[in-house]
Motif scaffolding. Sequence first.
Motif, mmCIF file in Angstrom:
data_model
loop_
_atom_site.group_PDB
_atom_site.id
_atom_site.type_symbol
_atom_site.label_atom_id
_atom_site.label_comp_id
_atom_site.label_asym_id
_atom_site.label_seq_id
_atom_site.Cartn_x
_atom_site.Cartn_y
_atom_site.Cartn_z
ATOM 1 N N ILE A 109 61.278 106.650 56.048
ATOM 2 C CA ILE A 109 60.857 106.562 57.603
ATOM 3 C C ILE A 109 60.562 105.194 57.637
ATOM 4 C CG2 ILE A 109 60.095 107.605 60.013
ATOM 5 C CD1 ILE A 109 59.627 110.681 58.125
ATOM 6 N N LEU A 110 61.205 104.631 58.688
ATOM 7 C CA LEU A 110 61.099 103.846 59.263
ATOM 8 C C LEU A 110 60.286 103.367 60.748
ATOM 9 C CD1 LEU A 110 64.892 101.634 58.109
ATOM 10 C CD2 LEU A 110 61.992 101.609 56.958
ATOM 11 N N LEU A 137 54.938 115.802 51.979
ATOM 12 C CA LEU A 137 55.734 115.389 53.532
ATOM 13 C C LEU A 137 54.874 116.164 54.427
ATOM 14 C CD1 LEU A 137 59.256 114.988 52.147
ATOM 15 C CD2 LEU A 137 57.120 112.892 52.731
ATOM 16 N N PHE A 138 54.841 116.939 54.207
ATOM 17 C CA PHE A 138 54.065 118.083 55.985
ATOM 18 C C PHE A 138 55.322 117.860 57.166
ATOM 19 C CE2 PHE A 138 50.367 116.957 53.906
ATOM 20 C CZ PHE A 138 49.758 117.756 53.480
ATOM 21 N N ASN A 139 55.287 117.068 57.775
ATOM 22 C CA ASN A 139 56.083 117.142 59.068
ATOM 23 C C ASN A 139 56.827 116.384 58.991
ATOM 24 O OD1 ASN A 139 54.443 118.583 60.786
ATOM 25 N ND2 ASN A 139 53.928 117.814 62.017
ATOM 26 N N ASP A 140 57.291 115.135 58.073
ATOM 27 C CA ASP A 140 58.132 114.648 57.988
ATOM 28 C C ASP A 140 59.088 114.390 56.736
ATOM 29 O OD1 ASP A 140 56.795 113.015 59.479
ATOM 30 O OD2 ASP A 140 55.869 111.845 57.679
ATOM 31 N N ALA A 141 58.747 116.562 56.594
ATOM 32 C CA ALA A 141 59.962 116.762 55.637
ATOM 33 C C ALA A 141 61.228 116.641 56.129
ATOM 34 C CB ALA A 141 59.599 117.890 54.656
ATOM 35 N N GLY A 142 61.155 117.752 57.443
ATOM 36 C CA GLY A 142 62.665 117.738 58.239
ATOM 37 C C GLY A 142 62.914 116.786 58.425
ATOM 38 N N THR A 188 58.748 123.272 69.839
ATOM 39 C CA THR A 188 57.545 122.543 70.529
ATOM 40 C C THR A 188 58.191 121.502 71.215
ATOM 41 O OG1 THR A 188 55.752 124.552 69.710
ATOM 42 C CG2 THR A 188 55.219 122.072 70.996
ATOM 43 N N ASN A 189 58.444 120.349 69.725
ATOM 44 C CA ASN A 189 58.371 119.010 70.380
ATOM 45 C C ASN A 189 59.752 119.037 69.528
ATOM 46 O OD1 ASN A 189 55.800 118.130 70.983
ATOM 47 N ND2 ASN A 189 55.058 118.740 69.341
ATOM 48 N N ILE A 190 60.550 118.075 69.526
ATOM 49 C CA ILE A 190 62.002 117.176 68.419
ATOM 50 C C ILE A 190 61.052 115.966 67.713
ATOM 51 C CG2 ILE A 190 64.271 115.788 69.331
ATOM 52 C CD1 ILE A 190 64.423 117.855 71.962
ATOM 53 N N ALA A 191 61.113 116.009 67.034
ATOM 54 C CA ALA A 191 60.733 114.902 65.616
ATOM 55 C C ALA A 191 61.758 114.181 65.799
ATOM 56 C CB ALA A 191 59.826 115.672 65.126
ATOM 57 N N ALA A 192 61.754 113.191 65.617
ATOM 58 C CA ALA A 192 63.565 112.142 64.830
ATOM 59 C C ALA A 192 62.270 110.542 64.299
ATOM 60 C CB ALA A 192 63.728 111.587 66.164
ATOM 61 N N GLY A 193 63.474 110.650 63.650
ATOM 62 C CA GLY A 193 63.105 108.916 62.637
ATOM 63 C C GLY A 193 64.088 108.330 62.462
ATOM 64 N N LEU A 194 64.280 106.960 62.220
ATOM 65 C CA LEU A 194 65.247 106.576 61.868
ATOM 66 C C LEU A 194 64.681 106.289 59.821
ATOM 67 C CD1 LEU A 194 67.298 103.906 61.370
ATOM 68 C CD2 LEU A 194 65.875 102.598 62.189
#
Length: 315
Positions: free
Chosen positions: A23-24, A297-302, A10-16
Motif C-alpha cells: 500500500i502506497l 495485515l489486519f485491516n489492510d488485508a481487504g 462502518t467505514n469505506i477504506a481504500a488504498g493505492l
Amino acid sequence: MYIGIDLGGTNIAAGLVDSNGKILVKDSVPTNSTRPTDEIVADMANLAKKLIKSSGVSISDIDSVGIGCPGTVDCKTGEIIYSNNIPMQHYCMADEFKKHLDLPIAIDNDANCAALGEYMVNGNKVSVFVMITLGTGVGGGVIIDGKIFHGFNGAASEPGHMTLVSGGNKCTCGKEGCWETYASVTALISQTKEALDSNPDSIMHDIVKKAGKVSGRTAFEAAKQGDEAAKQVVGNYVRYLADGLVSIENIFQPEIIAIGGGISKEGEYLMEPVREYVKNNGFNKFMPKTNIVAAKLFNDAGIIGAAMLTRQTGK
C-alpha cells in the motif's frame, strides 16, 4: 498500480497498491450504511479519485479497481446478489461505480479479498490457504493454487454458518447452532457477560468499569491476571473456535490457516491452545499438520486483496 476498496459497515477504506501488494497511500470515509447505495458507491469512487490525486499519479497509471463487499457477489458481472450489513439485493455495483470512474473493475466478497491479501503475505508458497476472520460474525476465504475458491455458484467459503451445535444458539442467518454464534467476537462478548452475571467477585468487573464496556479483550485480560471465571470463558471460547478449525482442517487440509480480526492480537495466548486442540483432534493424526497462525495485515488485508482481484480474473 491498483486501487483496492474495502467496503465495510462502518467505514469505506481504500488504498493505492503497487504490483507487489504494498500500500502506497490509503484513506477512509464513513460508510453511513443506511443511506441509498448509489451514494455509498459515489463516495467509493470519490475516495479512489482522492487517492489518485494525492499520490500524484494519473488515472492512466491505474490498471484496475477492486472492491471487497460484504455479502454474496457475482464476480463475473459485479452484481451484489445479496448483502445484509449494507442492505443490497441484485445491485449492479460495477456498473454504478463505472459511472463515476471508468476503469477496469473487479468485485468479490470482502472475506475472500481479505484472504487473498493475507495469502500474499502469509502463504503465497502454499497450495491451500484458509483465512478465518473473527469479528461481528465468523467469515473466511479459501485460496487454492493462488486463486480464490468460489464454488460453482460463487457463494463458497461461509464457514461461520456451518453447524457447530445442533439446535444451538440462534444465528442472524435464521439457522441454529452456527459456528459464528459461538466463535465470533460477538459470541465471546455474550459469553463474558454471562460469566460476569454469575461471578460478582471476578476482576472482569474492574476491567469493564475501567474500559466502560465489555469487549472481546475483557476475559483475556482478566484470565492473564489469573481470574478463574475469565479463564473458564477463554477456555470455552478456545474450544468453540478450535472445534470449527478442526472441521476446516479435515475438509481442506490447508498448509496454513490464518486467524484474523482484532481477537488475533491476543497472539500466542490464543494461538497456542488452539493449535494444541486442533493437533490432538484432527482426523489425520499421523500426517503433517496445518500451521495455524495469526494474520499479519489486519485491516489492510481487504484493501490489498481487493486491489489484486483483476489478477485473479485476468481483466
